[in-house]
Design an enzyme around this catalytic site. Structure first.
Site, short mmCIF file in Angstrom:
data_model
loop_
_atom_site.label_atom_id
_atom_site.label_comp_id
_atom_site.label_asym_id
_atom_site.label_seq_id
_atom_site.Cartn_x
_atom_site.Cartn_y
_atom_site.Cartn_z
N GLU A 9 54.54 37.48 42.16
CA GLU A 9 55.06 37.86 40.85
C GLU A 9 55.96 39.09 40.85
O GLU A 9 56.77 39.26 39.96
CB GLU A 9 53.90 38.11 39.88
CG GLU A 9 53.07 36.88 39.59
CD GLU A 9 51.60 37.19 39.60
OE1 GLU A 9 51.12 37.53 40.69
OE2 GLU A 9 50.95 37.13 38.55
N ASP A 81 48.72 35.96 40.83
CA ASP A 81 47.42 36.62 40.72
C ASP A 81 46.28 35.64 40.46
O ASP A 81 46.48 34.55 39.91
CB ASP A 81 47.45 37.67 39.61
CG ASP A 81 48.26 38.90 40.00
OD1 ASP A 81 48.43 39.12 41.21
OD2 ASP A 81 48.73 39.60 39.09
N ASP A 83 43.95 34.95 38.28
CA ASP A 83 43.38 34.92 36.94
C ASP A 83 44.09 33.81 36.18
O ASP A 83 44.95 33.11 36.72
CB ASP A 83 43.49 36.27 36.24
CG ASP A 83 44.94 36.75 36.09
OD1 ASP A 83 45.87 35.94 36.31
OD2 ASP A 83 45.13 37.92 35.75
N GLU A 85 46.26 33.83 33.76
CA GLU A 85 47.70 34.02 33.59
C GLU A 85 48.42 33.77 34.91
O GLU A 85 49.49 33.17 34.95
CB GLU A 85 48.00 35.43 33.06
CG GLU A 85 49.44 35.60 32.64
CD GLU A 85 49.69 36.89 31.89
OE1 GLU A 85 50.85 37.17 31.59
OE2 GLU A 85 48.71 37.61 31.60
N TYR A 287 42.27 43.63 43.18
CA TYR A 287 42.92 43.22 41.93
C TYR A 287 42.31 43.97 40.74
O TYR A 287 41.10 44.10 40.62
CB TYR A 287 42.75 41.71 41.74
CG TYR A 287 43.58 41.16 40.62
CD1 TYR A 287 44.94 41.42 40.54
CD2 TYR A 287 43.00 40.37 39.63
CE1 TYR A 287 45.70 40.91 39.51
CE2 TYR A 287 43.76 39.84 38.61
CZ TYR A 287 45.11 40.12 38.55
OH TYR A 287 45.87 39.62 37.53
N ARG A 289 42.61 43.46 37.36
CA ARG A 289 42.24 42.80 36.11
C ARG A 289 41.00 41.96 36.37
O ARG A 289 41.09 40.84 36.84
CB ARG A 289 43.39 41.94 35.57
CG ARG A 289 44.58 42.76 35.08
CD ARG A 289 45.63 41.90 34.42
NE ARG A 289 46.73 42.74 33.96
CZ ARG A 289 47.80 43.01 34.66
NH1 ARG A 289 47.94 42.51 35.88
NH2 ARG A 289 48.76 43.78 34.17
N HIS A 332 37.14 38.03 41.22
CA HIS A 332 35.72 37.88 41.49
C HIS A 332 35.13 39.06 42.24
O HIS A 332 34.13 38.94 42.92
CB HIS A 332 35.48 36.58 42.24
CG HIS A 332 35.97 35.38 41.50
ND1 HIS A 332 35.44 34.99 40.29
CD2 HIS A 332 36.99 34.52 41.75
CE1 HIS A 332 36.08 33.93 39.85
NE2 HIS A 332 37.03 33.62 40.71
#
Length: 787
Positions: A9, A81, A83, A85, A287, A289, A332
């Site tokens: 990204e 990523d 997640d 999104e 990560y 988030r 996670h």
């Protein structure tokens, strides 16, 4: 030619990953999302609720480059990523690049390290369409709510307003807290403390401070107690020692990192996420988030030698943590350093400080409990004239027997925490039961109950998480949005002075003092604006379901069901929309006599016309007259600190005394007035701000001329050099250093030339412009900008 194309990204992430892969891999960036909902017609088919996507103009070149490279590559790896999104970004890439989502190689990792990247390559998976659907459901629902409610606000309140499923509920929290504060009535009491002398075996004394176990409701009661203490004796009635221990806080999740960075480092939530993103993309932390508190075995195993080497084996205690949040679905693992042996990093000061915070929290959660001993001493009060109704003084102290994790990290206390930590580290002198004490003084101090605390960014995040509103990726953009929309501002009021009484018994004399304290400061706290108050009240009246905390939390649970493949997302949206859309239409068509939020204050004694306050096009205003009058209504902006909810008729009429004509200067009229950005002095086309603390109603002509001259001097000094042959080019001094202004754009002058900015030639200026123009625009992927 590379056989493999890896798409991530952000450019920073791409640069880091490319170092870990061989020559057969090319890593490119999508710069975040490459598709978004169309702006026209909601970007959603209102019959089927299927989203309608488009490639924004600023992403067409990116998409073109990715398509060209994908055609040349034997395999495409989607590495956005881990997640929902990120999953949606991979799906959009597959759609746009013509890849089969069921065949495309999707790799995920929660840290950007060589082992993690190579492991991900070894174990690819397919795109999880359930996660994609959950993200689409969120995006479509938020688009429908925002695009349907915002036009209602434009018509009923004022243009350019917006509403949102999460942002409006966040504003509600802040508004309700503000009204609690407005309705709060402080209750007084008198807190009594005593300072005793504790003798030792050598004849020396040590001071001991203790508090009475009772608070008095009036000055008379406190004074009567002090009177009875003049001839009283004080004896240590009991001493109790109780061992206790403290456990470390769990490792960081997104919300706890945001809260702790705000309290310890003073970072706004958006800054924390931006800095954490940079640390993650540089491969320094996992990560960022996540609502998971789990730590990998790799982390747990690497913490042990670090703790043992630095502090000793007795400081280590292996702990495992489990996520409590139902539906936790981001990454996670908790937020932690990728290499626990790395205590410090290079980088800017913010990156270093945030990394240090994360490292300490992670290390601390794998350390032994702190062992403490709490001592409580009760001191009886005895006199011949009064039995004191069971009153006694109590002193408490805490001794750290083994510091354990406290050697590294101590969790901050927030504004809403009730924990009393004042006596935590106080060491009490040696004492024995039955020992008599001599008091130095006894003080009865008037105290008042405290109003509910206003939200900070940190405490608002905590509340949103507690209510189940939003997800880790939504907190920062939500808080940024409500401030950017001017529904909420950060307060700058230092509060008001308040007198309080203090009675002091020293010897046999009681003295009384009136002291002053500052109360009600809102500096740095989130305060609703008049626009925020009016919009909140309107939405609460007409759309109570949208504003209901349970509705917003239940929607998050439904998203979780979609992500688990247990619910159809279009049916979920359909069930919501069939009730929501008719309510929007009814509200739009409802006729009202007054504008939303309008309040009549009374009548102007000079004209006999009604005086009212309301939200105008550019904020709150006072209005004299009505649109139906022959003469146009007159308007005046409210001053800073005034509110349409509390302003009085007299205060409103005072606003029409501006603008004031102060006199003449240089054959021009000088006026004082208040505008959208505060009070100012005007002469011709020059506007000069009036400094904070000075009133436009009191400012004199001499003071105004002084401000005008000062502004002109500063303006003159900012013009370092101009060129007759190129009148649009100018070298100027700015707040952040010298720069070149040319054709409406500014160009930074390099440090090596900054000292001689006023001596630069025209050719040198053009060279700097050419050099700065070639630099790529900074494109930082930040979800704070996404909706």
């Amino acid at each position: 030619m590379q056989k493999n194309l890896v798409i991530v990204e952000s450019p920073a992430k791409a640069k880091t990953i490319e170092k870990f892969l061989g020559a057969d891999y090319k890593v490119m960036s999508s710069y975040g999302h490459i598709r978004d909902l169309k702006k026209k017609n909601f970007g959603v088919d209102l019959d089927t609720f299927e989203p309608q996507y488009e490639i924004p103009a600023d992403k067409k070149k990116v998409v073109s480059d990715l398509r060209a490279q994908a055609k040349k590559s034997e395999a495409v790896w989607l590495a956005s990523d881990e997640d929902r999104e990120g999953e949606a970004i991979s799906w959009h890439l597959a759609e746009v690049l013509g890849l089969d989502p069921k065949e495309t190689k999707r790799i995920v990792f929660h840290e950007i390290t060589k082992p993690a990247i190579l492991a991900a390559i070894e174990h690819p998976r397919h795109i999880d369409l359930n996660l994609v659907d959950a993200q689409q459901a969120r995006r479509v629902l938020d688009r429908l709510v925002g695009f349907k409610l915002s036009p209602v606000l434009w018509r009923k309140v004022r243009p350019s307003l917006s509403a949102g499923r999460v942002q409006s509920v966040a504003v509600r929290l802040i508004v309700e807290r503000e009204r609690e504060i407005q309705q709060f009535k402080p209750e007084e009491s008198y807190r009594v403390t005593a300072l005793f002398d504790v003798p030792d075996d050598k004849g020396h004394t040590t001071p001991l401070r203790a508090e009475l176990n009772k608070r008095f409701s009036s000055k008379e009661q406190a004074e009567a107690f002090l009177e009875s203490c003049k001839q009283a004796s004080y004896t240590i009635d009991s001493i109790s020692k109780r061992p206790t221990q403290r456990t470390p806080a769990p490792p960081f999740t997104t919300s706890t990192l945001q809260q702790e960075a705000a309290r310890k480092l003073g970072f706004p939530v958006a800054v924390t996420m931006r800095v954490a993103q940079s640390l993650y993309e540089s491969g320094l932390i996992t990560y960022m988030r996540t609502d998971s508190m789990n730590l990998s075995d790799l982390c747990l195993n690497s913490c042990a030698p670090v703790i043992t080497n630095i502090m000793g084996a007795n400081y280590h205690q292996r702990r495992t943590y489990h996520t409590h949040a139902k539906g936790a679905q981001e990454a996670h693992e908790a937020i932690r350093p990728t290499d626990m042996a790395r205590q410090t990093i290079t980088g800017d000061s913010r990156e270093q400080r945030l990394y240090e915070l994360i490292w300490k929290r992670t290390i601390a959660c794998q350390m032994a409990n702190a062992q403490l001993e709490r001592t409580t001493v009760n001191i009886s009060v005895t006199s011949a004239t009064d039995n004191h109704n069971g009153y006694y003084f109590q002193a408490t102290g805490e001794v750290v027997k083994f510091d354990g994790f406290l050697r590294v990290y101590r969790e901050s206390q927030g504004d809403d925490d009730n924990a009393n930590t004042a006596d935590e580290s106080r060491l009490l002198p040696p004492m024995s039961e039955g020992q008599n004490l001599q008091n130095q003084e006894i003080v009865a101090q008037q105290r008042f109950t405290q109003q509910p605390p206003r939200y900070t960014e940190a405490s608002l995040v905590h509340k949103l998480e507690e209510l189940g509103i939003g997800r880790p990726s939504t907190y920062a953009p939500t808080i940024s949005t409500i401030q950017n929309r001017e529904y909420v501002v950060k307060g700058d009021n230092e509060g008001q002075p308040r007198n309080y009484c203090q009675l002091t018994l020293a010897g046999n004399n009681i003295t009384e003092q009136t002291l002053t304290e500052n109360v009600g400061s809102n500096r740095g706290k989130l305060v609703p604006t008049d626009t925020g108050l009016v919009v909140n009240d309107f939405l609460m009246e007409y759309f109570p379901e949208i504003m209901d905390y349970n509705f917003t939390a239940n929607v998050e649970k439904q998203f979780d069901e979609v992500a688990e493949g247990k619910e159809n997302w279009t049916q979920m949206i359909s069930d919501f929309y069939k009730d929501f859309d008719p309510q929007v239409e009814r509200t739009l068509n409802e006729k009202t006599e007054h504008r939303v939020g309008e309040r009549e204050l009374g009548t102007d004694p000079q004209t006999g016309k009604p005086v009212s306050v309301k939200i105008g096009r550019f904020g709150p205003v006072v209005q004299i007259g009505t649109p139906s009058d022959d003469e146009k209504p007159r308007f005046a902006n409210l001053n800073k600190g005034q509110s349409i909810e509390t302003i009085t008729l007299d205060e409103a009429l005072d606003l029409f005394k501006l603008p004031r004509t102060l006199g003449e200067f240089e054959e021009q009229t000088v006026k004082a007035n208040v505008g959208r950005f505060g009070p100012y002095v005007q002469i011709g086309k020059l506007f000069v701000s009036i400094p904070k603390g000075e009133d436009p109603m009191d400012i004199t002509l001499d003071r105004a001329i002084e401000l005008i001259k000062d502004k002109r001097d500063k303006e003159a000094k900012s013009h370092l050099k101009q060129f007759a042959e190129e009148p649009e080019l100018e070298v100027r001094a700015g707040r952040w250093g010298p720069y070149i202004s040319y054709q409406g754009k500014n160009y930074k002058i390099p440090k090596k030339d900054a000292d001689r900015a006023a001596e630069l030639s025209l050719d040198e200026c053009k060279q700097i412009i050419a050099s700065e123009s070639k630099k790529p625009a900074t494109r930082t992927r930040s979800r704070a900008t996404k909706k």
